[in-house]
Design a protein around this motif. Structure first.
Motif, PDB file in Angstrom:
ATOM      1  N   GLY A  58       0.773  -1.352   0.070  1.00  0.00           N
ATOM      2  CA  GLY A  58      -0.101  -0.011   0.155  1.00  0.00           C
ATOM      3  C   GLY A  58       0.849   1.196   0.010  1.00  0.00           C
ATOM      4  N   LEU A  59       1.993   1.257   0.455  1.00  0.00           N
ATOM      5  CA  LEU A  59       2.883   2.321   0.489  1.00  0.00           C
ATOM      6  C   LEU A  59       3.674   2.561  -0.549  1.00  0.00           C
ATOM      7  CD1 LEU A  59       4.154   1.664   4.350  1.00  0.00           C
ATOM      8  CD2 LEU A  59       2.141   3.227   3.290  1.00  0.00           C
ATOM      9  N   LEU A  60       3.681   1.634  -1.483  1.00  0.00           N
ATOM     10  CA  LEU A  60       4.668   1.834  -2.696  1.00  0.00           C
ATOM     11  C   LEU A  60       4.162   2.649  -3.727  1.00  0.00           C
ATOM     12  CD1 LEU A  60       5.218  -2.220  -3.332  1.00  0.00           C
ATOM     13  CD2 LEU A  60       6.840  -0.622  -2.298  1.00  0.00           C
ATOM     14  N   ARG A  61       5.005   3.270  -4.388  1.00  0.00           N
ATOM     15  CA  ARG A  61       4.470   4.457  -5.363  1.00  0.00           C
ATOM     16  C   ARG A  61       5.379   3.799  -6.774  1.00  0.00           C
ATOM     17  NH1 ARG A  61       1.425   4.627  -2.502  1.00  0.00           N
ATOM     18  NH2 ARG A  61       0.732   6.331  -1.344  1.00  0.00           N
ATOM     19  N   ASN A  62       5.016   4.569  -7.834  1.00  0.00           N
ATOM     20  CA  ASN A  62       5.664   4.273  -9.275  1.00  0.00           C
ATOM     21  C   ASN A  62       7.204   4.431  -8.988  1.00  0.00           C
ATOM     22  OD1 ASN A  62       3.401   3.823 -10.927  1.00  0.00           O
ATOM     23  ND2 ASN A  62       2.827   5.966 -10.905  1.00  0.00           N
ATOM     24  N   LEU A 104       8.870  11.210  -7.297  1.00  0.00           N
ATOM     25  CA  LEU A 104       7.915  11.292  -8.582  1.00  0.00           C
ATOM     26  C   LEU A 104       8.659  11.740  -9.885  1.00  0.00           C
ATOM     27  CD1 LEU A 104       4.885  10.683  -9.456  1.00  0.00           C
ATOM     28  CD2 LEU A 104       4.656  13.232  -9.072  1.00  0.00           C
ATOM     29  N   PRO A 105       8.634  10.963 -10.701  1.00  0.00           N
ATOM     30  CA  PRO A 105       9.486  11.300 -11.841  1.00  0.00           C
ATOM     31  C   PRO A 105       8.956  12.054 -12.858  1.00  0.00           C
ATOM     32  CG  PRO A 105       9.415   8.656 -11.694  1.00  0.00           C
ATOM     33  CD  PRO A 105       8.515   9.499 -10.885  1.00  0.00           C
ATOM     34  N   PRO A 106       9.392  13.038 -13.755  1.00  0.00           N
ATOM     35  CA  PRO A 106       8.671  13.979 -14.610  1.00  0.00           C
ATOM     36  C   PRO A 106       7.878  13.368 -15.368  1.00  0.00           C
ATOM     37  CG  PRO A 106      11.124  13.754 -14.893  1.00  0.00           C
ATOM     38  CD  PRO A 106      10.845  13.102 -13.794  1.00  0.00           C
ATOM     39  N   PHE A 107       8.027  12.196 -15.730  1.00  0.00           N
ATOM     40  CA  PHE A 107       6.975  11.356 -16.692  1.00  0.00           C
ATOM     41  C   PHE A 107       7.523   9.772 -16.311  1.00  0.00           C
ATOM     42  CE2 PHE A 107      11.447  11.948 -18.901  1.00  0.00           C
ATOM     43  CZ  PHE A 107      11.510  10.658 -19.211  1.00  0.00           C
ATOM     44  N   LEU A 108       6.469   8.985 -16.545  1.00  0.00           N
ATOM     45  CA  LEU A 108       6.606   7.672 -16.400  1.00  0.00           C
ATOM     46  C   LEU A 108       7.260   6.863 -17.091  1.00  0.00           C
ATOM     47  CD1 LEU A 108       3.538   7.091 -14.056  1.00  0.00           C
ATOM     48  CD2 LEU A 108       6.236   7.267 -13.172  1.00  0.00           C
TER      49      LEU A 108
END
Ligand code: ASP
Length: 605
Positions: A58-62, A104-108
């Motif tokens: 639940g804590l993971l992000r891209n 958070l990257p500028p694009f994924l």
């Protein structure tokens, strides 16, 4: 590993490490697409089975980096994803380790739409994570490896040559590196390893190759890079045909590595013939050649049309364009860039109305079909008289003006109507999709109108044609004359062309000092200048130089074609922009006062 799991792995315990490509949180169940170089696998976290792992998920992000430990399971039939190779399985997680977080990257990497290129180049490490870029870089590796393997098997040695060296004569500006130890002196980064590879022949390494970086400080056109990679090779005692055979061999291997089975030998064409049939020295054979339709008109019609009857009348046929509107027809004129006295007759309908017999003859001679566009290019009757050239120079400058203008128009029309004729689309048949060609017997010299002197069309170490040595002898006495016999000297030079793109150039070299000296003389170089620039090489030539020849091909371009990429920047891991800037590491940069002082460099304010 993430992309390699298959149904046969079901039941096995595995550890997958990679990036969180995407996360879907359905409450009790969280799905993560875990990505590494090989692809993605769906990873499942079930609160009821592994509450702790589910909580962490639940804590993971891209773009977080994790290790997922669990068992491979077959997916239920209704959740199989046919669009990915791992779509029949998933990993049911028992334990998860967070290896690193990510801003958070500028694009994924998983974004469907591409962000602008500047952002991609600034954050190149994120951009390279994208599937398409991973594919391009893998293609690059496979192509380079296939070429290395092929050439090694043929007995070629890969030998390195220096980057810090002297100027090489490829005709661009050098990148210079100042010497600290000897202030006021500079190394040049090589524009190519040309002189070193020739010296390697003198040194007895009779089959050399190198996949090598070259540096040219040119005003960058859209698709050029200041540093680029060549497949460079040289061999002793070859006829040109032997060099071609080697190139055909390694290209066949490189294309086969990407599943494209091309056929060799490639067709061959004289430079003069290429000009006469296509108006360019790198013809795209996918499009029809020109037809000279001068004889379809009686002399009085040519006169009415103000066409020069002594010059070719070129019909440019573009297939499958369909009926053009009035406006589309009018748009052709501005697309035409006339060289010399060339003129375009874009309204074939009007010609048909006025001269139906001539139009019918043209339609027959060009094998015109319904929907084909015919445009005529001819010399203006008002253009001045032609100058005669030595008999064996097949294309005169006045003719060249017409051919070249028509050649540019032919390509512009084909580009403009590509969606209609679809000739540039891949058919799946390599014999149609990849039209290779050797163009041979280039002129040795080109007249530089600005500098009023002759330049080497390839480079000054290219051997003139055996039969043209007398012209060279005669020509060295008239090196400032555009009509000099030098204009007719042919070179043992060749280009390999694919679909209208030059992939590489090479030549049989001069191995005799006396001829080398003549060439420098023809290029307007004094003995002194030649000595200063190439003295070491001229001296080396005097110590038993074997006849030799070679070629260099652009690796970046070959990879670009095989990867189906749109630009060279897509297949170079860390490319530069059109202004020669590396946006990621922000090069070039100013340097410290201290570095400049050490180098003895001061700048004028
Ligand atoms: N050095 C030449 C070039 O870079 C190629 C060659 O002649 O081998 O274009």
């Amino acid at each position: 590993m993430c992309g390699t799991l298959r149904p046969s792995d079901a039941g096995s315990a595995v550890v997958l490490m990679g990036w969180v490509n995407r996360r879907r949180d359905l409450g009790n169940i969280i799905f993560i697409d875990l990505r590494d170089r090989t692809g993605v696998t769906q990873v499942v976290f079930n609160r009821e089975i592994q509450a702790a792992a589910h909580h962490k998920a639940g804590l993971l992000r891209n773009e977080y980096v994790i290790a997922a430990i669990g068992k491979v399971k077959l997916r239920d039939a209704d959740t199989v994803n046919k669009s990915i190779p791992t779509g029949e399985v998933e990993l049911v997680v028992e334990e998860i380790r967070l290896l690193n977080e990510s801003k958070l990257p500028p694009f994924l990497p998983s974004d469907a739409a591409l962000t602008n290129e500047e952002t991609r180049l600034k954050y190149r490490y994120i951009d390279l994570r994208r599937d398409a870029m991973q594919f391009n870089i893998e293609t690059r590796h496979k192509v380079a490896k296939a070429i290395r393997d092929y050439l090694s098997a043929q007995g070629f040695f890969e030998i390195e040559t220096p980057f810090m060296t002297r100027s090489t004569p490829e005709g661009a500006r050098d990148y210079l590196v100042p010497s600290r130890v000897q202030p006021g002196t500079f190394y040049a980064l090589p524009q190519s390893p040309q002189l070193f590879k020739q010296i390697l022949m003198i040194s007895g390494f009779d089959k050399y190759f190198q996949i090598v970086r070259c540096f040219r400080d040119e005003d960058l056109r859209a698709d050029r890079q200041p540093e680029f990679t060549q497949i460079d090779l040289e061999m002793s005692y070859p006829q040109a045909e032997r060099v071609w055979e080697v190139v055909e061999g390694f290209l066949t291997a490189a294309f086969a590595a990407m599943g494209e089975m091309i056929a060799a030998p490639f067709p061959r064409m004289d430079y003069d013939e290429a000009i006469r049939l296509y108006g360019i020295d790198k013809p795209d054979l996918r499009l029809p050649p020109f037809t000279d339709v001068r004889d379809c008109f009686p002399p009085e019609h040519l006169e009415e049309l103000a066409v020069n009857a002594n010059l070719p009348v070129i019909a440019v046929r573009t297939p499958g364009v369909g009926e053009l509107s009035r406006k589309e027809r009018d748009d052709i004129k501005p697309m035409f860039h006339a060289k010399g006295g060339a003129r375009v007759y874009e309204d074939f309908k009007r010609i048909s109305n006025k001269y139906p017999d001539a139009a019918a003859a043209i339609a027959r001679k060009t094998a015109m079909e319904d929907g084909d566009l015919i445009v005529l290019v001819a010399g203006s009757a008002q253009a001045g008289p032609q100058t005669a050239l030595p008999a064996h120079r097949k294309v005169t400058p006045a003719e060249l003006a017409i051919y070249a203008s028509a050649g540019l128009l032919r390509l512009a029309l084909a580009q403009k109507y590509a969606d209609r004729h679809r000739i540039f689309r891949k058919t799946g048949d390599p014999a149609k999709d990849y039209r290779f060609l050797w163009v041979t017997n280039f002129p040795m010299f080109e007249w530089d109108e600005g500098e009023k002197r002759w330049m080497a069309a390839h480079h000054p170490f290219t051997s003139p044609h055996e039969q043209d040595m007398t012209l060279l002898e005669q020509g060295v006495d008239s090196v400032t004359d555009p009509q000099s016999p030098l204009s007719a000297v042919r070179a043992l030079a060749y280009d390999v062309v694919l679909n209208g793109t030059e992939l590489g150039s090479g030549s049989i070299r001069i191995h005799r000092q006396d001829i080398q000296r003549k060439i420098f003389q023809a290029l307007g170089m004094t003995e002194e200048e030649a000595k200063t620039r190439f003295g070491f090489f001229l001296e080396a030539l005097e110590y038993g130089t074997p006849p030799h020849g070679g070629i260099a091909l652009g690796l970046d371009r070959i990879v670009m074609i095989l990867a189906g990429a749109e630009s060279l920047r897509e297949v170079i891991p860390f490319p530069k922009t059109a202004r020669a800037v590396d946006l990621m590491c922000d090069a070039p940069t100013p340097v410290s006062e201290r570095q400049l002082r050490e180098l003895g460099i001061t700048f004028k304010k």
